[in-house]
Design a protein around this motif. Structure first.
Motif, PDB file in Angstrom:
ATOM      1  N   TYR A 135     -22.548 -18.141  70.375  1.00 17.53           N
ATOM      2  CA  TYR A 135     -21.380 -17.323  70.037  1.00 17.53           C
ATOM      3  C   TYR A 135     -20.832 -16.689  71.314  1.00 17.53           C
ATOM      4  CZ  TYR A 135     -21.963 -17.211  64.891  1.00 17.53           C
ATOM      5  OH  TYR A 135     -22.038 -17.515  63.553  1.00 17.53           O
ATOM      6  N   VAL A 136     -21.752 -16.155  72.138  1.00 18.45           N
ATOM      7  CA  VAL A 136     -21.334 -15.531  73.390  1.00 18.45           C
ATOM      8  C   VAL A 136     -20.688 -16.581  74.294  1.00 18.45           C
ATOM      9  CG1 VAL A 136     -22.125 -14.262  75.420  1.00 18.45           C
ATOM     10  CG2 VAL A 136     -23.161 -13.806  73.202  1.00 18.45           C
ATOM     11  N   HIS A 137     -21.305 -17.748  74.316  1.00 15.71           N
ATOM     12  CA  HIS A 137     -20.789 -18.832  75.152  1.00 15.71           C
ATOM     13  C   HIS A 137     -19.355 -19.170  74.775  1.00 15.71           C
ATOM     14  CE1 HIS A 137     -20.340 -23.059  76.517  1.00 15.71           C
ATOM     15  NE2 HIS A 137     -21.148 -22.677  77.489  1.00 15.71           N
ATOM     16  N   LYS A 138     -19.121 -19.363  73.500  1.00 12.42           N
ATOM     17  CA  LYS A 138     -17.771 -19.723  73.034  1.00 12.42           C
ATOM     18  C   LYS A 138     -16.754 -18.642  73.407  1.00 12.42           C
ATOM     19  CE  LYS A 138     -15.114 -19.726  68.803  1.00 12.42           C
ATOM     20  NZ  LYS A 138     -15.054 -19.962  67.370  1.00 12.42           N
ATOM     21  N   ALA A 139     -17.139 -17.381  73.225  1.00 16.29           N
ATOM     22  CA  ALA A 139     -16.210 -16.286  73.522  1.00 16.29           C
ATOM     23  C   ALA A 139     -15.850 -16.259  75.001  1.00 16.29           C
ATOM     24  CB  ALA A 139     -16.822 -14.958  73.096  1.00 16.29           C
ATOM     25  N   HIS A 199     -17.425  -7.907  79.012  1.00 14.73           N
ATOM     26  CA  HIS A 199     -17.181  -6.788  79.915  1.00 14.73           C
ATOM     27  C   HIS A 199     -18.003  -6.908  81.186  1.00 14.73           C
ATOM     28  CE1 HIS A 199     -15.806  -4.078  76.320  1.00 14.73           C
ATOM     29  NE2 HIS A 199     -14.911  -5.005  76.639  1.00 14.73           N
ATOM     30  N   ALA A 200     -19.281  -7.199  81.053  1.00 13.57           N
ATOM     31  CA  ALA A 200     -20.133  -7.341  82.231  1.00 13.57           C
ATOM     32  C   ALA A 200     -19.636  -8.490  83.114  1.00 13.57           C
ATOM     33  CB  ALA A 200     -21.583  -7.557  81.811  1.00 13.57           C
ATOM     34  N   ALA A 201     -19.231  -9.569  82.466  1.00 15.43           N
ATOM     35  CA  ALA A 201     -18.781 -10.738  83.220  1.00 15.43           C
ATOM     36  C   ALA A 201     -17.471 -10.463  83.975  1.00 15.43           C
ATOM     37  CB  ALA A 201     -18.603 -11.930  82.281  1.00 15.43           C
ATOM     38  N   LEU A 202     -16.564  -9.751  83.340  1.00 11.57           N
ATOM     39  CA  LEU A 202     -15.287  -9.435  84.003  1.00 11.57           C
ATOM     40  C   LEU A 202     -15.523  -8.564  85.229  1.00 11.57           C
ATOM     41  CD1 LEU A 202     -13.010  -8.764  80.905  1.00 11.57           C
ATOM     42  CD2 LEU A 202     -12.761 -10.634  82.559  1.00 11.57           C
ATOM     43  N   LEU A 203     -16.423  -7.594  85.089  1.00 15.87           N
ATOM     44  CA  LEU A 203     -16.717  -6.727  86.238  1.00 15.87           C
ATOM     45  C   LEU A 203     -17.361  -7.527  87.356  1.00 15.87           C
ATOM     46  CD1 LEU A 203     -18.000  -3.499  84.450  1.00 15.87           C
ATOM     47  CD2 LEU A 203     -16.031  -3.651  85.983  1.00 15.87           C
ATOM     48  N   SER A 204     -18.305  -8.385  86.985  1.00 11.90           N
ATOM     49  CA  SER A 204     -18.997  -9.167  87.997  1.00 11.90           C
ATOM     50  C   SER A 204     -18.039 -10.131  88.693  1.00 11.90           C
ATOM     51  CB  SER A 204     -20.151  -9.938  87.347  1.00 11.90           C
ATOM     52  OG  SER A 204     -20.846 -10.686  88.308  1.00 11.90           O
ATOM     53  N   ARG A 245     -19.535 -24.337  82.735  1.00  8.00           N
ATOM     54  CA  ARG A 245     -19.499 -23.326  83.780  1.00  8.00           C
ATOM     55  C   ARG A 245     -19.896 -21.947  83.239  1.00  8.00           C
ATOM     56  NH1 ARG A 245     -18.315 -23.137  88.480  1.00  8.00           N
ATOM     57  NH2 ARG A 245     -16.091 -22.793  88.697  1.00  8.00           N
ATOM     58  N   ILE A 246     -20.248 -21.917  81.954  1.00  6.44           N
ATOM     59  CA  ILE A 246     -20.698 -20.666  81.339  1.00  6.44           C
ATOM     60  C   ILE A 246     -22.117 -20.885  80.858  1.00  6.44           C
ATOM     61  CG2 ILE A 246     -20.259 -18.931  79.565  1.00  6.44           C
ATOM     62  CD1 ILE A 246     -17.679 -19.093  80.770  1.00  6.44           C
ATOM     63  N   ARG A 247     -22.997 -19.954  81.179  1.00  8.05           N
ATOM     64  CA  ARG A 247     -24.394 -20.113  80.765  1.00  8.05           C
ATOM     65  C   ARG A 247     -24.884 -18.776  80.210  1.00  8.05           C
ATOM     66  NH1 ARG A 247     -29.294 -21.800  84.853  1.00  8.05           N
ATOM     67  NH2 ARG A 247     -30.997 -21.538  83.333  1.00  8.05           N
ATOM     68  N   VAL A 248     -25.496 -18.828  79.046  1.00  2.00           N
ATOM     69  CA  VAL A 248     -25.948 -17.602  78.375  1.00  2.00           C
ATOM     70  C   VAL A 248     -27.433 -17.721  78.085  1.00  2.00           C
ATOM     71  CG1 VAL A 248     -25.662 -16.112  76.344  1.00  2.00           C
ATOM     72  CG2 VAL A 248     -23.682 -17.301  77.319  1.00  2.00           C
ATOM     73  N   ILE A 261     -25.005 -15.157  82.036  1.00  2.00           N
ATOM     74  CA  ILE A 261     -25.263 -13.956  81.237  1.00  2.00           C
ATOM     75  C   ILE A 261     -26.733 -13.916  80.841  1.00  2.00           C
ATOM     76  CG2 ILE A 261     -24.782 -12.846  78.989  1.00  2.00           C
ATOM     77  CD1 ILE A 261     -22.384 -12.693  80.703  1.00  2.00           C
ATOM     78  N   TRP A 262     -27.346 -12.726  80.954  1.00  2.00           N
ATOM     79  CA  TRP A 262     -28.668 -12.483  80.371  1.00  2.00           C
ATOM     80  C   TRP A 262     -28.505 -11.290  79.448  1.00  2.00           C
ATOM     81  CZ3 TRP A 262     -27.823 -13.315  85.544  1.00  2.00           C
ATOM     82  CH2 TRP A 262     -28.544 -14.348  86.162  1.00  2.00           C
ATOM     83  N   GLY A 263     -29.056 -11.376  78.260  1.00  2.00           N
ATOM     84  CA  GLY A 263     -28.897 -10.164  77.467  1.00  2.00           C
ATOM     85  C   GLY A 263     -29.594 -10.186  76.127  1.00  2.00           C
TER      86      GLY A 263
END
Lengths: 742, 163, 287
Positions: free
Chosen positions: A208-212, A248-253, A223-226, A199-201
């Motif tokens: 917080y984004v990572h945990k979610a 949302h962006a991740a699910l689409l990707s 395996r998650i990188r923000v 994720i970039w944003g």
């Protein structure tokens, strides 16, 4: 304490990129093969989803479509709890709740497609008012619509009323407020079962984004990188919401097997993301005839919207700040956060305190008026001093002198002279002037055991050419994190700021220093930066490669040799909770915050009696903050916060209709322009806080607490109108003026 | 789609360089500049001509590029934030924004600097009222404008010293 | 940006004659597109109902300000910036220049045009009250010829106007008769700059021997179109600007306007402010 770099206005570290337009925000980034993503949202406040129809003349086979059933892990945005869906599956609980995600290469066709998705919903009765939530007109959350409640007790309130010479009551209300960062929310995701999620944003809290996302995808942490991109303002609005848009962006990707970018336009951002919690406060105060506060009973409620998100924490801060910087022997605060069918309300600079402090400071002016005291005299008789305890029974262990701050603010604003003069001049004028103030405090860091729970970490590493990289999860969003950290580290190591690189926050590259919120970045994380820098120095001293009173060249040589012969030169600092702080979570008592900043703000206003328009003519902000690390940046924080406070007090009115914001355009949701701000005159005092870097306390949220009540008090002085709600729109004020002057 | 508009090619100059923009005629100049010569310094803040983050100069006039259809940029001489500095030498307004705290998060900064530079062309020694009015179409949420005013004043002082 | 761009046609006719020809051949199909400050906002919101536009932005026949003995003639494509910079307009028609200076910020004023403002016909537009007060005349042109119309007769109801589908506004004419009149303009908006008007009041009066010999009053944002307060004017003619006359005029004014509640303001507020602005206008008349 003598400092060399701390206390100077070192220019902003990323200033050049920002003034040349080369700073890269998320929408400036494009990845090969990237698709655009869009969110289809619920048109109703509450209901059951019956079907989703894909209509219109759209080549649907070209689109990536995601719904709740595509979620690999748990369908929630994990925060304090896991009640908020990432995508509504069977039920929707607020207007604009996300239901379907679409992606396509053509961003214009994407909008056509968004219009062509029809979500068929069977409406259910919804509630929008705090009263309806209490009354359980509908139970929309849990068993009783209550996300959280607190009870604070000090002394014996029930038996204090009998000794009162006066009892004064009041009801106060604050409205919602949109953070209105000029850069709308946006994320880019690149995800897939083999590679994980990247994720970039635009965000404040990478972890917080990572945990979610860990919970949403059911993937291991590595395996998650923000990664945080340059962020164009946050103010709390990018504290928790980015987890949703990243999901949302991740699910689409994940489904499309291409990178996906989602950027909200302004209208979507305003209507779908978080806002400040609306509040209601009821005060009941017992005073003696010589102006001593005997008892305060405070009832404080905030509207949390449809899901819990951060409401318990907003409630916590609002509750703890509700009784202010006063020494009152008997206090009871009952508070609660309740559910309504609106998009969840969330973090916004101040985080509950602007709401309860507005009520308190407006109330105390009314108390003074009721008992025949000048408002400043009432405050002076009750200011807290060292050795006395706040409402949560926190004993103050610093030499706070609110009376002195008030003297200074009054001198700078010519308060007494103007107060008298306006009283005389106003009788004849169509432009009436008023002057008012607020006296308040703001606790820095997470409440109570919060910092202990966060267990923040900072790392540092020296390179062979003597540069030092500082690794923290704290994000720069304009408040000056990069510059402040460089100054602290430079001061500690006796080097220039240009030798430091503050590494871009990336969960693969920086440890978790906690979120960039709660006025904690300079005070808590900055202290860890100091420790990490210090440890590098210690290692070099201990190795014998460096002696005290070294030059920059000595330092670089020592680093090079150390790395050549011993390996990487790095350090690590972890938060240690000060042993002297004790907090009881059950009784909600004790040392709520390690440090408080103390302030007195004075606002001068003019009111055009013909149009009920209020103009702030002059503003003085005096605050004691421990240590000013960078004068230009610190003043910038106060000035910007005061401007937001002016909006909160006068202009920023969210117009709600069935749980939806209907004035979701910058044309109709009005923030101050350059013509709407007065001179904002900022002054600092410094009583160093031992646990802060060079003595610094946190200041980011402070200005949001005192600005609106100071303005409200000034309007009351100018017009006699009994202000109890903000924003004080001209329409509302006109009604009050008619009843005052009838 | 039978009645679809076709993309057009617009010839203009951007920051002194001859540029061709290819886009639908109603495409926003903002998007064309960001996507084709990839001049991403100009930002979208609101899409309604309220915030000024998209400010550019067309033939010396300050405009909101989110409200200009690319067709109307034919033959225009456009300056974006990337055209303000002289190579590596920052404009005095840019320099002042760095030293005097005129930029915090930076998202309004490109538009704000264009507006300030444009103001100083029209009023080389602006009064405070002229500064406030000249920047009234550029919203900033971070600074409260105070240090932006101070930066513009500093930039004027810089000019006076040199003159 | 919500619009599907391939649906929108925008073409630049090479001159005014070919623009008018096209509009005559396909009446109503092609809409004129000037500076875009209104239309592009609608486009971006996905709310622009039309699909075919002729860009008239560069047509020289629609630009320019001419000063003659009896009239100042303003080309429809004159921008708000150009209005404010014109010496004669600033001196003799200050209300129009005030209106231009309060419409958006500088970037909007560089692209917004007087003709565009009229044709967009927003009840909240800033220039129309000033144009009504100045007895403006419109010069309309089509492939069939030209015709003139008093501006006060131009707007018929909300967003409806006496403009045929094949016509363009070519010029706005202002008779040079009010230069010595006392003039007043006030826009009450949502903030100090870049604000949509809640109430807009333009007034001019010829005062002779202390009496109001003649008056013009127009208001914006208080009705579906700009309103000329003709009954209020009638009441004022021949009177002294006394407190009693003011109060009588305020009663009449209230009957001539129909403000509403909307997301920006309330009917009650607009009514009260309109009355108060009339009072402020009165202060100028007695000074």
């Amino acid at each position: 304490m003598e400092t060399r770099i701390i206390g100077t206005s070192v220019p902003r570290k990323e200033g050049r990129e920002k003034v040349t337009g080369s700073a890269r925000y998320v929408d400036d980034i494009a990845l090969p093969g990237m698709l655009h993503g869009a969110t289809v949202r619920s048109p109703v406040a509450r209901g059951r989803i019956l079907a989703i129809h894909f209509e219109g003349d759209i080549p649907w086979s070209e689109f990536t479509v995601v719904t709740a059933k595509d979620i690999p892990g748990k369908n929630c945005i994990a925060l304090l709890i896991e009640d908020q869906p990432c995508l509504a599956a069977e039920f929707v609980n607020h207007p604009e709740e996300p239901v379907v995600l679409l992606a396509h290469r053509d961003k214009y066709l994407l909008e056509e497609a968004r219009r062509a998705v029809r979500i068929e919903i069977e409406p259910l009765p919804a509630i929008f008012m705090i009263e309806e939530s209490f009354a359980r007109k509908q139970t929309i959350w849990g068993t009783d619509n209550i996300f959280k409640s607190f009870r604070v007790e000090k002394g014996d309130v029930d038996n204090a009323w009998a000794d009162a010479d006066f009892i004064v009551e009041g009801d106060y209300e604050t409205g919602s407020q949109e953070q209105l960062y000029i850069e709308p929310q946006g994320m880019i995701a690149r995800a897939g079962p083999e590679e994980g999620v990247m994720i970039w944003g635009s965000l404040q809290c990478p972890y917080y984004v990572h945990k979610a996302l860990v919970v949403l995808f059911g993937l291991p942490k590595d395996r998650i990188r923000v990664v945080q991109t340059e962020t164009g303002g946050g103010f709390g609005g990018k504290e928790e919401y980015p987890s949703m848009i990243a999901a949302h962006a991740a699910l689409l990707s994940w489904k499309a097997r291409q990178p996906v970018k989602i950027i909200y336009d302004r209208a979507e951002d305003m209507v779908a993301t978080t806002k400040r919690h609306p509040s209601r406060t009821r005060h009941r105060t017992a005073v003696t005839r010589d102006g001593k506060l005997l008892a305060m009973e405070i009832d404080f409620t905030i509207d949390g919207g449809a899901y819990e998100t951060l409401s318990p924490v907003v409630l916590s801060r609002g509750t703890i700040h509700a009784a202010g910087p006063y020494n009152c022997p008997n206090v009871r605060i009952l508070s609660r956060a309740v559910a309504t069918n609106a998009p969840p309300h969330g973090a916004f600079r101040g985080f509950g305190a602007p709401q309860s402090v507005f009520a308190l400071e407006r109330h105390l002016d009314r108390v003074a008026n009721a008992i025949g005291f000048a408002p400043d005299e009432l405050r002076r008789r009750n200011f807290i001093h060292e050795g006395q305890a706040l409402a949560v029974s926190q004993v103050i262990h610093e030499k706070v002198d609110m009376s002195h701050l008030m003297d200074r603010a009054f001198e700078l604003s010519s308060y007494h002279a103007k107060h008298k003069r306006f009283d005389v001049e106003n009788r004849e004028n169509t432009i009436r002037r008023g002057i008012g103030f607020a006296t308040f405090l703001h606790g820095a860091g997470f409440t109570g055991s919060g910092e202990e729970y966060l267990a923040s970490e900072v790392a540092a590493e020296a390179t062979s050419d003597g540069r030092v990289r500082v690794m923290a999860a704290s994000t720069e969003m304009g408040q000056g994190t990069n510059t402040i950290f460089s100054q602290i580290a430079a001061e500690t190591l006796g080097l220039g700021v240009e030798q430091f690189e503050i590494v871009q926050p990336d969960t693969a590259g920086v440890p978790n220093s906690g979120p960039t919120v709660a006025s904690r970045t300079s005070m808590i994380v900055g202290k860890l930066v100091e420790s990490a820098a210090s440890e590098i120095q210690q290692k070099l001293f201990q190795s014998g490669l460096l002696k005290p009173r070294y030059t920059a060249k000595d330092f670089a040589d020592a680093c090079r040799k150390y790395i050549e012969h011993k390996g990487p030169l790095h350090s690590f600092a972890k938060y240690e909770h000060p042993r002297e702080l004790h907090w009881d979570d059950n009784r909600y008592q004790g040392d709520a915050y390690g440090a408080y900043a103390w302030a007195v703000y004075v606002a001068e206003v003019s009111v055009d009696m013909r149009t009920a328009e209020v103009r702030v003519e002059d503003f003085v902000a005096v605050q004691e903050v421990g240590k000013v690390i960078n004068p230009v940046l610190a003043a910038g924080q106060i000035e910007g916060g005061v401007a937001q406070g002016i909006g909160f007090a006068l202009h920023e009115n969210v117009v709600w209709q069935e749980g939806r914001m209907v004035n979701a355009q910058m044309t109709n949701y009005v923030m101050p322009t350059s013509m709407d701000v007065p001179p904002i005159r900022v002054y600092f005092e410094e009583i160093p806080y031992a646990r802060g870097p060079a003595g610094a306390k946190g200041i980011g949220e402070l200005p949001l607490d005192g600005t609106a009540p100071a303005i409200a008090n000034a309007i009351a002085h100018a017009t006699g109108a009994d202000i109890t709600r903000i924003p004080v729109t001209p329409e509302a004020l006109m009604e009050m003026l008619e009843s005052v002057h009838a | 789609m039978p009645d679809a508009a076709r993309k057009i090619r617009v010839q203009c100059h951007v920051n002194g360089r001859a540029t061709e923009l290819e886009a639908y005629p109603m495409a926003r100049l903002l998007d064309a500049l960001r996507e084709q010569p990839r001049l991403t310094g100009t930002k979208e803040g609101c899409g309604e001509g309220e915030c000024g983050a998209c400010s550019v100069e067309i033939d010396g006039m300050l405009v909101n590029s989110c409200l200009v259809p690319v067709l109307q940029a034919e033959g225009a001489s456009i300056r974006t934030i990337e055209g303000v500095a002289d190579g590596d030498r920052l404009h005095k307004v840019q320099q002042a924004f760095i030293t005097h705290g005129g930029a915090q998060c930076g998202i309004c900064t490109p538009g704000m600097i264009l507006a300030a530079v444009n103001l100083l062309v029209r009023h080389p020694r602006p009064t405070e009222a002229q500064i406030r009015e000249g920047l009234a179409g550029n919203l900033c949420r971070c600074t409260g404008y105070i240090k932006i005013f101070e930066s513009v004043v500093e930039a004027c002082r810089e000019t006076e010293q040199r003159a | 940006m919500k619009a599907y761009l391939p649906s929108y046609h925008l073409e630049a006719p090479r001159d005014l004659a070919s623009a008018l020809e096209r509009m005559k051949r396909e009446p109503g199909a092609w809409k004129p597109f000037a500076g875009g400050t209104d239309l592009m906002v609608l486009l971006e919101a996905g709310k622009l109902p039309h699909r075919r536009f002729l860009s008239i932005w560069k047509l020289p026949e629609l630009r320019g300000i001419e000063v003659a003995a009896d009239y100042v003639t303003i080309g429809a494509l004159t921008t708000y910036t150009a209005l404010q910079e014109h010496e004669t307009l600033a001196r003799e028609f200050p209300l129009l220049c005030r209106a231009a200076g309060e419409t958006g910020g500088i970037a909007t004023q560089n692209r917004g045009t007087l003709g565009g403002n009229i044709a967009n016909a927003s009840p909240a537009a800033d220039s129309p009250p000033a144009l009504i007060v100045y007895d403006a005349e419109l010069d309309l042109i089509s492939a069939s010829g030209t015709r003139s119309l008093a501006y006060r007769d131009f707007h018929t109801s909300y967003k409806e106007m006496r403009l045929r589908p094949d016509e363009l506004i070519r010029r706005i004419l202002l008779p040079r008769t009010m230069a010595t009149w006392k003039q007043y303009y006030r826009k009450v908006g949502t903030r100090r700059a870049q604000a949509i008007s809640k109430v807009c009041f333009a007034g001019a009066a010829r005062v002779e021997n202390g009496r109001i010999a003649d008056a013009r009053i127009a208001l914006g944002s208080v009705a579906p179109t700009v309103v000329r307060a003709a009954q209020t004017e009638k009441l004022l003619r021949g009177e002294l600007p006394s407190r009693a006359v003011l109060q009588a005029a305020q009663v009449v004014l209230v009957r001539e306007i129909t403000p509403i509640d909307d997301m920006r303001s309330t009917a009650r507020y607009r009514l009260r402010v309109a009355q108060n602005l009339l009072a402020e206008f009165f202060e100028i008349l007695s000074s």
